[in-house]
Write an enzyme that holds these catalytic residues in place. Structure first.
Site, PDB file in Angstrom:
ATOM      1  N   ASP A  14       1.054  54.446 -23.315  1.00  9.94           N
ATOM      2  CA  ASP A  14       0.017  53.188 -22.976  1.00  9.94           C
ATOM      3  C   ASP A  14      -0.559  53.267 -21.798  1.00  9.94           C
ATOM      4  OD1 ASP A  14       0.791  49.947 -24.431  1.00  9.94           O
ATOM      5  OD2 ASP A  14      -0.364  50.396 -22.568  1.00  9.94           O
ATOM      6  N   ARG A  16      -4.746  45.374 -28.922  1.00 13.88           N
ATOM      7  CA  ARG A  16      -4.518  45.602 -30.289  1.00 13.88           C
ATOM      8  C   ARG A  16      -3.295  44.912 -30.886  1.00 13.88           C
ATOM      9  NH1 ARG A  16      -3.735  51.822 -31.739  1.00 13.88           N
ATOM     10  NH2 ARG A  16      -1.878  51.714 -30.384  1.00 13.88           N
ATOM     11  N   THR A  43      -0.630  44.852 -36.821  1.00 14.51           N
ATOM     12  CA  THR A  43      -1.696  45.407 -37.676  1.00 14.51           C
ATOM     13  C   THR A  43      -2.660  46.539 -37.188  1.00 14.51           C
ATOM     14  OG1 THR A  43      -3.262  43.700 -36.549  1.00 14.51           O
ATOM     15  CG2 THR A  43      -1.879  43.162 -38.672  1.00 14.51           C
ATOM     16  N   ASP A 100      -0.401  49.950 -19.681  1.00 12.94           N
ATOM     17  CA  ASP A 100       0.884  49.945 -19.006  1.00 12.94           C
ATOM     18  C   ASP A 100       1.171  50.485 -17.779  1.00 12.94           C
ATOM     19  OD1 ASP A 100       1.542  47.630 -20.458  1.00 12.94           O
ATOM     20  OD2 ASP A 100       3.078  49.009 -21.763  1.00 12.94           O
TER      21      ASP A 100
HETATM   22  C1  PRP Z   1      -5.373  50.233 -25.760  1.00  9.06           C
HETATM   23  C2  PRP Z   1      -6.418  50.882 -25.241  1.00  9.06           C
HETATM   24  C3  PRP Z   1      -7.503  50.832 -26.173  1.00  9.06           C
HETATM   25  C4  PRP Z   1      -6.857  50.569 -27.263  1.00  9.06           C
HETATM   26  C5  PRP Z   1      -7.046  51.704 -28.257  1.00  9.06           C
HETATM   27  O1  PRP Z   1      -5.531  48.963 -25.218  1.00  9.06           O
HETATM   28  O2  PRP Z   1      -7.010  50.880 -23.828  1.00  9.06           O
HETATM   29  O3  PRP Z   1      -8.448  49.693 -25.841  1.00  9.06           O
HETATM   30  O4  PRP Z   1      -5.480  50.633 -27.062  1.00  9.06           O
HETATM   31  O5  PRP Z   1      -6.547  51.718 -29.498  1.00  9.06           O
HETATM   32  P1  PRP Z   1      -7.377  51.454 -30.811  1.00  9.06           P
HETATM   33  O6  PRP Z   1      -8.346  52.821 -30.729  1.00  9.06           O
HETATM   34  O7  PRP Z   1      -6.538  51.960 -32.015  1.00  9.06           O
HETATM   35  O8  PRP Z   1      -8.033  50.394 -30.840  1.00  9.06           O
HETATM   36  P2  PRP Z   1      -4.337  47.854 -25.790  1.00  9.06           P
HETATM   37  O9  PRP Z   1      -4.537  47.339 -26.991  1.00  9.06           O
HETATM   38  O10 PRP Z   1      -2.863  48.420 -25.644  1.00  9.06           O
HETATM   39  O11 PRP Z   1      -4.840  46.611 -24.624  1.00  9.06           O
HETATM   40  P3  PRP Z   1      -4.606  46.568 -23.018  1.00  9.06           P
HETATM   41  O12 PRP Z   1      -5.572  47.554 -22.459  1.00  9.06           O
HETATM   42  O13 PRP Z   1      -4.610  45.392 -22.660  1.00  9.06           O
HETATM   43  O14 PRP Z   1      -3.044  47.237 -22.669  1.00  9.06           O
HETATM   44  N1  URA Z   2      -3.308  52.635 -26.821  1.00  7.19           N
HETATM   45  C1  URA Z   2      -2.795  53.465 -25.675  1.00  7.19           C
HETATM   46  O1  URA Z   2      -2.761  52.835 -24.648  1.00  7.19           O
HETATM   47  N2  URA Z   2      -2.206  54.421 -25.903  1.00  7.19           N
HETATM   48  C2  URA Z   2      -2.326  55.063 -27.236  1.00  7.19           C
HETATM   49  O2  URA Z   2      -2.038  56.265 -27.367  1.00  7.19           O
HETATM   50  C3  URA Z   2      -2.894  54.401 -28.043  1.00  7.19           C
HETATM   51  C4  URA Z   2      -3.665  53.101 -28.026  1.00  7.19           C
END
Ligand code: PRP
Ligand code: URA
Length: 209
Positions: free
Chosen positions: A200, A104, A108, A203
């Site tokens: 997160d 994400r 944005t 993380d």
């Molecule tokens: C997180 C999570 C989802 C997304 C959800 O990933 O694992 O993929 O956010 O958010 P959304 O429904 O608003 O799209 P992130 O983008 O943090 O990436 P990562 O798994 O690489 O940390």
């Molecule tokens: N992605 C995450 O990892 N946590 C949230 O709460 C939303 C998006």
């Protein structure tokens, strides 16, 4: 219209509570995500077809059921979806695994795709897209769109925690997709985090940050 299933089994709910807690460290967080994914796999595979076969027990010949060999694909959304793969594979070891890389954009909140690699025959497989978090729903909606563009036609989505906004997003954009969740939380905050959520997921799984 796709169905939304909230899996309220006590073991799932118990483990989700521990996953949420700030003082659950990386190792326990990873183990719990794996365990909950495994438990959710029971429910998501409830409609797998069976075939009757003849077997011999030490006592008698009988007829008994085995899985009819339906082709399944597990599709984690990177990174955090990776934490759910082994839990599902423990119950469906013959499944193939495809990967969608999305993050994400923090400004944005829109998903950006950086990786896509699937088994060749995705149009013949029942796909289970896995990601712990369904927040705005943008990442899952885009991943499902990418899969459909490449021929996928049977897709389920399995997440641990969702915001109502994310559920509505998937229902609107992909009404054919059933959604399996352990919890629908209260809301999203101004940064797009699920409240109360778990923070997160990526993380916390990988110990980054
Ligand atoms: C997180 C999570 C989802 C997304 C959800 O990933 O694992 O993929 O956010 O958010 P959304 O429904 O608003 O799209 P992130 O983008 O943090 O990436 P990562 O798994 O690489 O940390
Ligand atoms: N992605 C995450 O990892 N946590 C949230 O709460 C939303 C998006």
């Amino acid at each position: 219209m796709g169905n939304v299933f909230v899996l309220d089994h006590p073991l799932i709910q118990h483990k989700i509570t521990h996953i949420r807690k700030t003082d659950t460290g990386t190792k326990d967080f990873r183990d719990l995500v794996d365990e909950v994914a495994g438990l959710m796999a029971y429910e998501i595979t409830r409609d797998l077809p069976l075939t009757e076969v003849e077997i011999e027990t030490p006592v008698a010949k009988t007829k008994s059921n085995v899985l009819s060999g339906k082709k399944i694909g597990i599709v984690p959304i990177l990174r955090a979806g990776l934490g759910m793969v082994d839990g599902v594979l423990r119950h469906i070891p013959a499944a193939k695994v495809g990967h969608v890389g999305l993050y994400r954009d923090p400004e944005t909140l829109k998903p950006v795709e950086y990786y896509f690699k699937m088994p060749k025959d995705i149009s013949e497989r029942d796909l289970i897209v896995v990601d712990p978090m369904l927040a705005t729903g943008g990442s899952a909606a885009d991943a499902i769109q990418s899969l459909k563009k490449r021929g996928a036609n049977k897709i389920k989505l399995m997440c641990l925690i969702a915001a109502p906004e994310g559920v509505d997003h998937i229902k609107k954009e992909h009404p054919d997709v059933d959604i399996y969740l352990a919890s629908i939380d209260e809301k999203l905050d101004e940064k797009g985090y699920i409240v109360p959520g778990l923070g997160d997921a990526g993380d916390r799984l990988f110990g980054t940050k």
